[in-house]
Design a protein around this motif. Structure first.
Motif, mmCIF file in Angstrom:
data_model
loop_
_atom_site.group_PDB
_atom_site.id
_atom_site.type_symbol
_atom_site.label_atom_id
_atom_site.label_comp_id
_atom_site.label_asym_id
_atom_site.label_seq_id
_atom_site.Cartn_x
_atom_site.Cartn_y
_atom_site.Cartn_z
ATOM 1 N N GLY A 34 0.527 -0.914 -0.005
ATOM 2 C CA GLY A 34 0.083 0.501 0.197
ATOM 3 C C GLY A 34 0.883 0.985 0.103
ATOM 4 N N ALA A 35 2.043 1.333 -1.518
ATOM 5 C CA ALA A 35 2.706 2.386 -1.541
ATOM 6 C C ALA A 35 1.906 3.642 -0.885
ATOM 7 C CB ALA A 35 3.479 2.666 -2.256
ATOM 8 N N PRO A 36 2.872 4.079 0.143
ATOM 9 C CA PRO A 36 3.906 4.274 0.761
ATOM 10 C C PRO A 36 3.402 3.557 2.225
ATOM 11 C CG PRO A 36 2.578 6.705 1.560
ATOM 12 C CD PRO A 36 1.765 5.782 0.446
ATOM 13 N N VAL A 37 2.787 3.272 2.617
ATOM 14 C CA VAL A 37 2.246 3.024 3.631
ATOM 15 C C VAL A 37 2.081 1.227 3.571
ATOM 16 C CG1 VAL A 37 1.038 2.464 6.064
ATOM 17 C CG2 VAL A 37 1.477 4.236 4.803
ATOM 18 N N ASP A 38 3.105 0.432 4.253
ATOM 19 C CA ASP A 38 2.761 -1.667 3.712
ATOM 20 C C ASP A 38 2.283 -2.122 5.318
ATOM 21 O OD1 ASP A 38 3.293 -1.024 1.527
ATOM 22 O OD2 ASP A 38 5.662 -1.207 1.913
ATOM 23 N N ARG A 39 1.573 -2.924 4.633
ATOM 24 C CA ARG A 39 1.183 -3.359 5.807
ATOM 25 C C ARG A 39 1.184 -5.029 5.858
ATOM 26 N NH1 ARG A 39 -3.200 -1.568 9.500
ATOM 27 N NH2 ARG A 39 -3.469 -0.240 8.474
ATOM 28 N N PHE A 40 1.123 -5.591 7.132
ATOM 29 C CA PHE A 40 1.562 -7.093 7.486
ATOM 30 C C PHE A 40 0.596 -7.408 8.793
ATOM 31 C CE2 PHE A 40 5.270 -5.481 6.292
ATOM 32 C CZ PHE A 40 6.279 -7.219 5.353
ATOM 33 N N VAL A 41 -0.284 -8.330 8.513
ATOM 34 C CA VAL A 41 -1.485 -8.837 9.296
ATOM 35 C C VAL A 41 -1.227 -10.284 9.630
ATOM 36 C CG1 VAL A 41 -3.923 -9.330 9.257
ATOM 37 C CG2 VAL A 41 -2.887 -7.226 8.321
ATOM 38 N N ILE A 42 -1.008 -10.370 10.653
ATOM 39 C CA ILE A 42 -1.273 -12.105 11.263
ATOM 40 C C ILE A 42 -2.862 -12.231 12.066
ATOM 41 C CG2 ILE A 42 0.036 -13.393 13.466
ATOM 42 C CD1 ILE A 42 1.619 -10.248 11.809
ATOM 43 N N THR A 43 -3.037 -13.308 11.988
ATOM 44 C CA THR A 43 -4.569 -13.845 12.344
ATOM 45 C C THR A 43 -4.091 -15.483 12.912
ATOM 46 O OG1 THR A 43 -4.991 -12.547 10.434
ATOM 47 C CG2 THR A 43 -6.928 -13.817 11.081
ATOM 48 N N THR A 70 12.555 3.486 6.815
ATOM 49 C CA THR A 70 11.708 4.234 7.544
ATOM 50 C C THR A 70 12.722 4.782 8.567
ATOM 51 O OG1 THR A 70 13.676 3.104 9.658
ATOM 52 C CG2 THR A 70 11.166 1.269 9.449
ATOM 53 N N GLU A 71 13.078 5.955 7.728
ATOM 54 C CA GLU A 71 13.237 7.113 7.628
ATOM 55 C C GLU A 71 13.964 7.889 6.090
ATOM 56 O OE1 GLU A 71 17.830 7.395 9.816
ATOM 57 O OE2 GLU A 71 16.806 6.180 11.604
ATOM 58 N N GLY A 72 13.951 9.119 5.751
ATOM 59 C CA GLY A 72 13.978 9.602 4.602
ATOM 60 C C GLY A 72 15.315 9.920 4.910
ATOM 61 N N GLY A 73 15.669 9.372 3.100
ATOM 62 C CA GLY A 73 17.209 9.939 3.197
ATOM 63 C C GLY A 73 17.889 9.124 3.224
ATOM 64 N N GLY A 74 17.545 7.714 3.520
ATOM 65 C CA GLY A 74 18.662 7.002 4.103
ATOM 66 C C GLY A 74 18.695 5.330 2.943
ATOM 67 N N ALA A 75 18.132 4.125 3.566
ATOM 68 C CA ALA A 75 18.108 3.657 2.099
ATOM 69 C C ALA A 75 16.943 2.631 1.582
ATOM 70 C CB ALA A 75 18.958 1.655 3.210
ATOM 71 N N GLY A 76 16.446 3.019 1.898
ATOM 72 C CA GLY A 76 14.743 3.190 0.810
ATOM 73 C C GLY A 76 15.069 3.985 0.073
ATOM 74 N N VAL A 77 13.560 4.486 -0.796
ATOM 75 C CA VAL A 77 13.506 4.989 -1.988
ATOM 76 C C VAL A 77 12.312 5.775 -1.786
ATOM 77 C CG1 VAL A 77 12.859 4.410 -4.729
ATOM 78 C CG2 VAL A 77 14.076 3.329 -3.540
ATOM 79 N N GLU A 78 12.407 6.973 -2.178
ATOM 80 C CA GLU A 78 11.035 8.182 -2.009
ATOM 81 C C GLU A 78 10.653 8.221 -0.637
ATOM 82 O OE1 GLU A 78 8.969 8.183 -5.139
ATOM 83 O OE2 GLU A 78 10.742 7.855 -6.791
ATOM 84 N N VAL A 79 9.949 8.126 -0.946
ATOM 85 C CA VAL A 79 8.704 7.921 0.798
ATOM 86 C C VAL A 79 9.391 6.964 2.104
ATOM 87 C CG1 VAL A 79 7.344 7.967 -0.120
ATOM 88 C CG2 VAL A 79 7.151 5.527 0.144
ATOM 89 N N PHE A 80 9.215 7.207 3.212
ATOM 90 C CA PHE A 80 9.322 6.412 4.109
ATOM 91 C C PHE A 80 8.069 5.839 5.121
ATOM 92 C CE2 PHE A 80 10.021 10.530 5.177
ATOM 93 C CZ PHE A 80 9.987 10.320 6.446
ATOM 94 N N GLN A 81 8.144 5.201 5.947
ATOM 95 C CA GLN A 81 6.356 5.068 7.035
ATOM 96 C C GLN A 81 8.003 3.952 8.033
ATOM 97 O OE1 GLN A 81 3.995 6.414 7.175
ATOM 98 N NE2 GLN A 81 4.131 5.097 9.454
ATOM 99 N N PRO A 82 8.430 5.421 9.516
ATOM 100 C CA PRO A 82 8.432 4.146 10.428
ATOM 101 C C PRO A 82 7.406 2.859 10.798
ATOM 102 C CG PRO A 82 7.893 5.994 10.737
ATOM 103 C CD PRO A 82 7.618 5.777 9.433
ATOM 104 N N PHE A 83 7.520 2.331 12.302
ATOM 105 C CA PHE A 83 7.242 0.674 12.472
ATOM 106 C C PHE A 83 6.182 1.576 13.208
ATOM 107 C CE2 PHE A 83 5.879 -1.908 16.005
ATOM 108 C CZ PHE A 83 5.964 -2.880 14.966
ATOM 109 N N ARG A 84 4.222 1.037 12.748
ATOM 110 C CA ARG A 84 3.175 1.202 13.476
ATOM 111 C C ARG A 84 2.185 0.551 13.735
ATOM 112 N NH1 ARG A 84 2.606 7.128 10.601
ATOM 113 N NH2 ARG A 84 4.471 8.373 11.796
#
Length: 171
Positions: A34-43, A70-84
């Protein structure tokens, strides 16, 4: 001869019943892109509560060479999202491939979820590096600690990792 048959049948049935009661656990993990926020669901897909004390996600074996962004300008590309997550807080380093989340059990049918940005490190990726396709998640592993015993499930091309409640599957 008639008296021996029922006794031998009971002697064989008892270990089988005991074995099926201790094999596998009905847990499923899903990845929802769900760019930029991906989700993991454990059931907990079973009929009983489970004493799940920890879940761990390892992206290192994934086909897409996935990382947490999880941080802007880091290892990922463009958008980032910390753990929530409502299940707890967790500091996940930018560029990490693994995280572990402590839990306090999972009732029957209950779900726990968390969001975080996941990026791939492929030079020619199906959906671009900021979006993860099912084939890129394939191979990543979700480990569960249930009643002190460890179980591991591998994500398939449909973004699902499942531990079946039968013997022979991760028992």
């Amino acid at each position: 001869m008639r008296r021996i048959l029922p006794i031998s049948f009971l002697a064989m049935a008892a270990p089988i019943a005991a074995m099926s009661a201790t094999c596998g656990v009905p847990l499923e993990a899903r990845f929802v892109e769900g760019a930029p926020v991906d989700r993991f669901v454990i059931t907990n897909t079973g009929a009983s509560a489970l004493d799940v004390t920890e879940i761990s996600l390892d992206l290192a074996p994934s086909k897409g060479r996935l990382i947490f962004d999880t941080e802007g300008g880091g290892a990922g590309v463009e958008v980032f999202q910390p753990f929530r997550s409502d299940a707890g807080t967790l500091a996940v380093a930018d560029g990490a491939e693994m995280l572990s989340l402590p839990l306090a059990g999972l009732p029957s049918g209950a779900k726990v979820s968390f969001t975080i940005d996941v990026d791939d490190r492929l030079t020619a990726s199906e959906l671009g590096q900021i979006r993860v396709s099912g084939s890129e998640m394939q191979g990543a592993q979700m480990a569960f600690t249930v009643a002190g015993k460890g179980y591991t499930a591998t994500f398939d091309a449909q973004n699902v990792a499942r531990i079946a409640p039968t013997c022979g599957d991760n028992a």
